[in-house]
Scaffold this motif. Structure first.
Motif, PDB file in Angstrom:
ATOM      1  N   VAL A  45       0.859  -1.184   0.000  1.00  0.00           N
ATOM      2  CA  VAL A  45       0.000   0.000   0.000  1.00  0.00           C
ATOM      3  C   VAL A  45       0.895   1.233   0.000  1.00  0.00           C
ATOM      4  O   VAL A  45       2.070   1.162   0.342  1.00  0.00           O
ATOM      5  CB  VAL A  45      -0.944   0.025   1.218  1.00  0.00           C
ATOM      6  CG1 VAL A  45      -1.983  -1.075   1.130  1.00  0.00           C
ATOM      7  CG2 VAL A  45      -0.171  -0.059   2.524  1.00  0.00           C
ATOM      8  N   VAL A  51      -8.350   2.834   1.427  1.00  0.00           N
ATOM      9  CA  VAL A  51      -8.541   1.399   1.632  1.00  0.00           C
ATOM     10  C   VAL A  51      -9.790   1.157   2.471  1.00  0.00           C
ATOM     11  O   VAL A  51     -10.303   2.057   3.124  1.00  0.00           O
ATOM     12  CB  VAL A  51      -7.321   0.756   2.340  1.00  0.00           C
ATOM     13  CG1 VAL A  51      -6.096   0.775   1.450  1.00  0.00           C
ATOM     14  CG2 VAL A  51      -7.029   1.428   3.668  1.00  0.00           C
ATOM     15  N   GLN A  68      -8.161  -3.902   2.048  1.00  0.00           N
ATOM     16  CA  GLN A  68      -8.422  -4.003   0.607  1.00  0.00           C
ATOM     17  C   GLN A  68      -8.370  -2.626  -0.017  1.00  0.00           C
ATOM     18  O   GLN A  68      -8.735  -1.643   0.634  1.00  0.00           O
ATOM     19  CB  GLN A  68      -9.801  -4.610   0.354  1.00  0.00           C
ATOM     20  CG  GLN A  68      -9.975  -5.988   0.925  1.00  0.00           C
ATOM     21  CD  GLN A  68     -11.385  -6.503   0.736  1.00  0.00           C
ATOM     22  OE1 GLN A  68     -12.222  -5.874   0.106  1.00  0.00           O
ATOM     23  NE2 GLN A  68     -11.662  -7.665   1.294  1.00  0.00           N
ATOM     24  N   PRO A  69      -7.947  -2.550  -1.285  1.00  0.00           N
ATOM     25  CA  PRO A  69      -7.927  -1.233  -1.964  1.00  0.00           C
ATOM     26  C   PRO A  69      -9.341  -0.747  -2.237  1.00  0.00           C
ATOM     27  O   PRO A  69     -10.275  -1.489  -2.239  1.00  0.00           O
ATOM     28  CB  PRO A  69      -7.185  -1.506  -3.261  1.00  0.00           C
ATOM     29  CG  PRO A  69      -7.154  -2.979  -3.435  1.00  0.00           C
ATOM     30  CD  PRO A  69      -7.424  -3.593  -2.120  1.00  0.00           C
TER      31      PRO A  69
END
Length: 69
Positions: A45, A51, A68-69
């Motif tokens: 990241v 996120v 998670q993005p």
């Protein structure tokens, strides 16, 4: 029951040491995470990246998981 997902921005991430902090939207308090908290497929990241994640209580503090993005 799973914790609801939060959203926020990566404040800091140290690639060499494998940890960082994410700040949930609406909060000033950073949440600690380790690279093992990345969802499947996520490898790295960047600071300022948006996120989503789950906030869970480990043995002594809140941490971010399933990032998670």
């Amino acid at each position: 029951m799973q914790e609801p997902r939060a959203k926020g921005l990566i404040q800091y991430y140290n690639v060499d040491r494998g940890y960082g902090f994410v700040i949930p939207y609406g909060s000033k308090d950073p949440i600690y995470f380790e690279c093992t908290a990345f969802a499947d497929g996520l490898k790295i990241v960047s600071e300022g990246q948006q996120v989503s994640f789950r906030i869970v209580l480990n043995d002594w503090r809140h941490v971010a998981e399933d990032i998670q993005p």
